[in-house]
Design an enzyme around this catalytic site. Structure first.
Site, mmCIF file in Angstrom:
data_model
loop_
_atom_site.group_PDB
_atom_site.id
_atom_site.type_symbol
_atom_site.label_atom_id
_atom_site.label_comp_id
_atom_site.label_asym_id
_atom_site.label_seq_id
_atom_site.Cartn_x
_atom_site.Cartn_y
_atom_site.Cartn_z
ATOM 1 N N ARG A 112 0.833 -1.218 0.000
ATOM 2 C CA ARG A 112 0.000 0.000 0.000
ATOM 3 C C ARG A 112 0.864 1.263 0.000
ATOM 4 O O ARG A 112 0.529 2.261 -0.642
ATOM 5 C CB ARG A 112 -0.948 -0.011 1.212
ATOM 6 C CG ARG A 112 -2.006 -1.120 1.086
ATOM 7 C CD ARG A 112 -2.940 -1.138 2.280
ATOM 8 N NE ARG A 112 -3.698 0.102 2.410
ATOM 9 C CZ ARG A 112 -4.260 0.518 3.541
ATOM 10 N NH1 ARG A 112 -4.147 -0.203 4.646
ATOM 11 N NH2 ARG A 112 -4.941 1.637 3.571
ATOM 12 N N ASN A 152 -8.452 8.948 5.546
ATOM 13 C CA ASN A 152 -7.413 8.370 4.694
ATOM 14 C C ASN A 152 -6.067 8.407 5.401
ATOM 15 O O ASN A 152 -5.762 9.345 6.129
ATOM 16 C CB ASN A 152 -7.336 9.112 3.361
ATOM 17 C CG ASN A 152 -8.621 8.970 2.571
ATOM 18 O OD1 ASN A 152 -9.431 8.098 2.870
ATOM 19 N ND2 ASN A 152 -8.818 9.823 1.589
ATOM 20 N N HIS A 182 -7.372 8.432 11.185
ATOM 21 C CA HIS A 182 -6.939 7.031 11.250
ATOM 22 C C HIS A 182 -5.429 6.878 11.109
ATOM 23 O O HIS A 182 -4.947 5.809 10.749
ATOM 24 C CB HIS A 182 -7.667 6.204 10.178
ATOM 25 C CG HIS A 182 -9.131 6.026 10.467
ATOM 26 N ND1 HIS A 182 -10.045 5.628 9.512
ATOM 27 C CD2 HIS A 182 -9.847 6.186 11.609
ATOM 28 C CE1 HIS A 182 -11.252 5.563 10.067
ATOM 29 N NE2 HIS A 182 -11.164 5.902 11.324
ATOM 30 N N CYS A 224 5.658 1.538 18.091
ATOM 31 C CA CYS A 224 5.908 0.249 18.739
ATOM 32 C C CYS A 224 4.598 -0.524 18.929
ATOM 33 O O CYS A 224 3.625 0.021 19.446
ATOM 34 C CB CYS A 224 6.574 0.493 20.087
ATOM 35 S SG CYS A 224 6.774 -1.024 21.034
ATOM 36 N N CYS A 266 11.577 -2.598 17.183
ATOM 37 C CA CYS A 266 11.511 -1.336 17.925
ATOM 38 C C CYS A 266 12.853 -1.073 18.610
ATOM 39 O O CYS A 266 13.387 -1.968 19.268
ATOM 40 C CB CYS A 266 10.391 -1.444 18.951
ATOM 41 S SG CYS A 266 10.357 -0.074 20.115
ATOM 42 N N CYS A 295 12.270 -1.207 22.727
ATOM 43 C CA CYS A 295 12.065 -2.409 23.543
ATOM 44 C C CYS A 295 12.383 -3.709 22.805
ATOM 45 O O CYS A 295 12.299 -4.784 23.400
ATOM 46 C CB CYS A 295 10.627 -2.452 24.050
ATOM 47 S SG CYS A 295 9.417 -2.785 22.763
ATOM 48 N N ASN A 304 -20.717 12.102 -3.204
ATOM 49 C CA ASN A 304 -20.424 10.675 -3.380
ATOM 50 C C ASN A 304 -21.231 10.174 -4.582
ATOM 51 O O ASN A 304 -22.421 10.485 -4.672
ATOM 52 C CB ASN A 304 -20.846 9.910 -2.105
ATOM 53 C CG ASN A 304 -20.219 8.530 -2.019
ATOM 54 O OD1 ASN A 304 -20.226 7.779 -2.983
ATOM 55 N ND2 ASN A 304 -19.689 8.203 -0.861
HETATM 56 P P1 NAD Z 1 -15.030 3.138 1.951
HETATM 57 O O1 NAD Z 1 -14.155 2.263 1.133
HETATM 58 O O2 NAD Z 1 -15.915 2.536 2.960
HETATM 59 O O3 NAD Z 1 -15.993 3.990 0.986
HETATM 60 C C1 NAD Z 1 -15.531 4.691 -0.102
HETATM 61 C C2 NAD Z 1 -16.663 5.585 -0.592
HETATM 62 O O4 NAD Z 1 -16.136 6.388 -1.645
HETATM 63 C C3 NAD Z 1 -17.875 4.841 -1.151
HETATM 64 O O5 NAD Z 1 -19.048 5.356 -0.555
HETATM 65 C C4 NAD Z 1 -17.830 5.160 -2.649
HETATM 66 O O6 NAD Z 1 -19.131 5.279 -3.216
HETATM 67 C C5 NAD Z 1 -17.120 6.488 -2.643
HETATM 68 N N1 NAD Z 1 -16.416 6.835 -3.884
HETATM 69 C C6 NAD Z 1 -15.824 6.019 -4.785
HETATM 70 N N2 NAD Z 1 -15.266 6.732 -5.769
HETATM 71 C C7 NAD Z 1 -15.496 8.048 -5.467
HETATM 72 C C8 NAD Z 1 -15.163 9.275 -6.095
HETATM 73 N N3 NAD Z 1 -14.457 9.322 -7.235
HETATM 74 N N4 NAD Z 1 -15.566 10.441 -5.509
HETATM 75 C C9 NAD Z 1 -16.270 10.422 -4.349
HETATM 76 N N5 NAD Z 1 -16.618 9.277 -3.719
HETATM 77 C C10 NAD Z 1 -16.231 8.116 -4.271
HETATM 78 O O7 NAD Z 1 -14.060 4.223 2.589
HETATM 79 P P2 NAD Z 1 -14.157 5.018 3.954
HETATM 80 O O8 NAD Z 1 -15.539 5.523 4.159
HETATM 81 O O9 NAD Z 1 -13.013 5.955 3.917
HETATM 82 O O10 NAD Z 1 -13.917 3.964 5.147
HETATM 83 C C11 NAD Z 1 -13.104 2.836 5.079
HETATM 84 C C12 NAD Z 1 -11.789 2.829 5.859
HETATM 85 O O11 NAD Z 1 -10.814 2.510 4.910
HETATM 86 C C13 NAD Z 1 -11.299 4.091 6.482
HETATM 87 O O12 NAD Z 1 -11.130 3.787 7.816
HETATM 88 C C14 NAD Z 1 -9.913 4.379 5.873
HETATM 89 O O13 NAD Z 1 -8.962 4.588 6.892
HETATM 90 C C15 NAD Z 1 -9.563 3.140 5.141
HETATM 91 N N6 NAD Z 1 -8.932 3.307 3.797
HETATM 92 C C16 NAD Z 1 -8.121 4.369 3.488
HETATM 93 C C17 NAD Z 1 -7.585 4.482 2.218
HETATM 94 C C18 NAD Z 1 -6.682 5.665 1.894
HETATM 95 O O14 NAD Z 1 -6.010 6.175 2.764
HETATM 96 N N7 NAD Z 1 -6.676 6.129 0.643
HETATM 97 C C19 NAD Z 1 -7.873 3.543 1.235
HETATM 98 C C20 NAD Z 1 -8.697 2.464 1.580
HETATM 99 C C21 NAD Z 1 -9.234 2.367 2.859
HETATM 100 ZN ZN ZN Z 2 8.905 -0.701 21.791
#
Ligand code: NAD
Ligand code: ZN
Length: 255
Positions: free
Chosen positions: A75, A107, A124, A132, A152, A155, A218
């Site tokens: 990732r 994100n 998040h 750690c 780490c 520790c 969305n």
């Molecule tokens: P989710 O995957 O649950 O939902 C993604 C949402 O984005 C959906 O509702 C979808 O319809 C919408 N979507 C898709 N394409 C889009 C666009 N072009 N424009 C606007 N909306 C669009 O994601 P979430 O609600 O962020 O929750 C899931 C968890 O996943 C979070 O806790 C997050 O930390 C983690 N996550 C983060 C990343 C990242 O950092 N990029 C990637 C994947 C998951």
């Molecule tokens: Zn430690």
């Protein structure tokens, strides 16, 4: 993917143009147009047989640190090669137009900061930090690439990615700052989030109960339907630039 921008209600542009405090909550959808998959997209390649909920937990790391660590390395590579998209850039621009703008992101990819957003609550955590696993307090940068989970320095236990895993609490400072922003804002934008992961998903209704205009951006329906007064069904990379430009023009004519 929806390419057309839905009509922007005049009341929304006016409220944003006149607002002193605005908050936005973003989710994985905002980064989808940068090529970073959401958790609801099928995982690709090597990782297709895993569900993120089976990897992004303390129990998964405890039983198989090497596998969980290499998923995070995959990732990190993906995000390092990605670029902020028009949606990230529009939010950075909105911050420069609004006196007090708070961006709360679920994100972990750091793309908002790379787009120029300054006041960002990383609800998040962040993919590129490590701490750690045993909780001795050590927080360390690790040179990349780093194929094996590192040890780490404090520790001798494992280092883990500095993100919030499923089942873990949100760090108190981020939670309090996000709740304060939701309570105080006049407009709350929920962008690219499925609103299924709590407590982030509860911020929109907190804002709504405190009197904010809640706006959802969305392309697909989500659990926010009750809280959102305005729904803009479209991709964030299309809707946000149009909305922010309309706000810029309206602010310019308000002097
Ligand atoms: P989710 O995957 O649950 O939902 C993604 C949402 O984005 C959906 O509702 C979808 O319809 C919408 N979507 C898709 N394409 C889009 C666009 N072009 N424009 C606007 N909306 C669009 O994601 P979430 O609600 O962020 O929750 C899931 C968890 O996943 C979070 O806790 C997050 O930390 C983690 N996550 C983060 C990343 C990242 O950092 N990029 C990637 C994947 C998951
Ligand atoms: Zn430690």
């Amino acid at each position: 993917m929806t390419h057309a921008c839905p009509p922007l209600p005049g009341v929304l542009v006016d409220r944003l143009a006149g607002a002193r405090r605005v908050a936005a909550l973003t989710g994985a959808g905002v980064s989808a147009e940068s090529g970073v998959p959401t958790f609801r997209d099928a995982q690709s390649g090597l990782w297709a047989r895993y569900r993120p909920e089976e990897l992004a937990t303390a129990a998964a790391f405890e039983s198989d640190p090497a596998t969980v660590w290499s998923w995070y390395e995959w990732r990190r590579d993906l995000v390092a090669a990605a670029r902020p998209n028009a949606g990230h850039l529009a939010l950075a621009r909105l911050e420069s137009l609004v006196p007090e703008f708070t961006l709360i992101t679920q994100n972990v990819d750091g793309l908002h900061a790379r787009a120029g957003s300054r006041r960002v609550i990383e609800f998040h955590g962040n993919l590129f930090t490590n701490r750690c696993f045993a909780g001795c307090g050590e927080v360390t940068d690790v040179p990349r690439p780093c194929p094996e989970p590192p040890r780490c320095r404090g520790c001798g236990g494992w280092l883990r990615p500095g993100v919030v895993w499923f089942g873990e609490p949100i760090p108190q400072p981020a939670l309090l700052a996000a709740q304060a922003a939701a309570l105080e804002c006049e407009v709350f934008l929920a962008v690219g989030t499925s609103a299924q992961v709590y407590p982030a998903a509860g911020l929109a209704s907190l804002a709504q109960r405190a009197g904010a205009l809640v706006v959802e951006i969305n392309p697909a329906p989500t659990g926010l339907d009750g809280a959102a007064a305005v729904t803009l069904p479209g991709a964030s990379g299309v809707v946000l630039p149009a909305l922010v430009e309309a706000v810029r023009v309206a602010r310019g004519t308000r002097q």
